[in-house]
Design an enzyme around this catalytic site. Structure first.
Site, short mmCIF file in Angstrom:
data_model
loop_
_atom_site.label_atom_id
_atom_site.label_comp_id
_atom_site.label_asym_id
_atom_site.label_seq_id
_atom_site.Cartn_x
_atom_site.Cartn_y
_atom_site.Cartn_z
N SER A 61 34.49 -48.89 -2.60
CA SER A 61 33.75 -47.66 -2.52
C SER A 61 33.25 -47.35 -1.13
O SER A 61 32.76 -46.26 -0.87
CB SER A 61 32.57 -47.71 -3.48
OG SER A 61 33.03 -47.84 -4.79
N CYS A 62 33.32 -48.33 -0.23
CA CYS A 62 32.81 -48.08 1.11
C CYS A 62 33.91 -47.84 2.11
O CYS A 62 33.79 -47.01 2.99
CB CYS A 62 31.93 -49.23 1.55
SG CYS A 62 30.52 -49.43 0.48
#
Length: 406
Positions: free
Chosen positions: A259-260
């Site tokens: 997600s990053c």
């Protein structure tokens, strides 16, 4: 005057870093080429997981944060962190976004300033790719500024480990750079872990991503076997997670995403094949297992509908989450009437035939199947279980007699 930090990229990696730096007293410019994202941030609307509206409002109230799409706003920076992703494209790492980011800030690089590449990169990227771009764009030599690498570490939704209390691996191209990078992160995190070179730090980032990839592949393959054995793999995963030693929790997932940073750890075997002349079989096998999960999700959903005297063709299916988009595309090709709800829909190209809707009780009740597809915790899963006739849950969020889990 407070030191000036430029964070290039205001997504799930860059925005939490920018917020923490404001708390630590830096003047922060969040540089992002996406003007729509910049506008949202400057009106107080966070657009990255892990940063809420209150944190963004506090940053604005301090007077020490602003987002910008204009590279000129990087002028005069003391520290710059590059969070640009590296993806695989046509079988090789695509360094274009990273090169663009380095090129944008290079003209504003001053003697004594520090640049850090944060995230995943093939060993050698910092020194062999980023450094020449900075030197060429600034007219400085490598001895005039500090340069290093630090892996980005985050687990979205984990309330215990946040940026401030997660140990931070740091590196520099020389002793002075290592001191500068260590000093910078030392103001943001509780513990820094210095290593001898950016190559070690870069390999560390790949190791952590690869470990997560392999763990997910193991859980995914177990979920396939468990379904045939009549075993709830989620119950087994939860039971295994209680061991206090030798176990890293991993759960099945229809999509492997960081997600990053959208890292594709396929370029670890790519680099080893290029440099050593052999493949990285474990990673290649894990990638293969994970790549087939969207098709497995559709197969399982089809079987579940068949048991309810329905087929995918003609069924109304509500997807909670659009990632992986391959699921929505396949369902549309098979003749399903697909609706989807995703708070991050603006980050996707919505497939043709998919109608975006609000995930309310009426929409759930009209669906022949509600599929919990995305990993977000923004949905009311109690409502999902109560309002839906049938729930196919690929993320282990729901329980009940009308729920079937991947």
């Amino acid at each position: 005057m407070a030191e000036k930090l430029v964070v290039v990229g205001q997504g799930p990696a860059g925005l939490p870093l920018a917020m923490r730096a404001v708390e630590a007293g830096f003047r922060v410019v969040g540089l992002d080429e996406d003007e729509w994202r910049v506008k949202r941030l400057n009106t107080g609307e966070p657009c990255a997981e892990g940063v809420g509206a209150e944190a963004l409002a506090a940053a604005h109230a301090s007077g020490r944060y602003a987002a910008s799409a204009d590279a000129a706003d990087a002028s005069g920076f003391d520290v710059c962190v590059l969070t640009s992703p590296v993806r695989m494209r046509n079988g090789a790492p695509d360094l274009g976004p990273l090169g663009s980011a380095a090129g944008r800030i290079a003209p504003f690089l001053r003697p004594g300033a520090t640049v850090v590449l944060e995230g995943a990169a093939y060993p050698g990227t910092t020194e062999e790719f980023v450094r020449p771009l900075l030197e060429q764009g600034s007219g400085l030599s490598g001895d005039d500024f500090h340069l290093g690498h630090s892996p980005h570490r985050a687990e979205p939704g984990n309330p215990r480990w946040r940026l401030g209390n997660t140990p931070k691996v740091v590196s520099g191209v020389d002793a002075a750079s290592l001191r500068a990078v260590t000093d910078f992160y030392g103001r943001l995190v509780r513990e820094t872990v210095p290593v001898s070179s950016p190559r070690v730090s870069e390999l560390c980032a790949l190791l952590e991503s690869a470990r997560a990839l392999v763990g997910a592949a193991l859980a995914n393959e177990l979920s396939i076997f468990a379904a045939h054995l009549g075993v709830d793999v989620w119950e087994a995963v939860e039971a295994a997670s209680t061991t206090p030693f030798g176990h890293a929790a991993a759960a099945p997932s229809p999509a492997i995403e960081d997600s990053c940073l959208p890292l594709d750890v396929a370029y670890l075997p790519w680099g080893i094949r290029r440099g050593v002349g052999r493949g990285f079989r474990l990673i290649e096998a894990a990638n293969d297992v994970n790549a087939h999960m969207p098709a497995h999700v559709v197969d399982r959903l089809g079987l579940a509908l068949n048991r309810r005297c329905r087929s995918i063709r003609g069924s109304r299916i509500l997807l909670l989450g659009l990632s992986p988009v391959e699921v929505a595309k396949t369902l549309c090709r098979l003749g399903a009437r697909v609706r989807a709800a995703d708070p991050q829909a603006e980050d996707f190209v919505v497939p043709a035939g998919v109608e975006m809707v609000e995930p309310d009780a009426a929409e759930m009740a009209r669906a022949d199947a509600v599929v919990v597809l995305g990993g977000q915790d923004c949905y009311d899963y109690d409502l999902v279980q109560r309002a839906s006739r049938f729930v196919f849950d690929t993320r282990g969020r729901c329980r009940g007699p009308n729920v079937e889990r991947l």
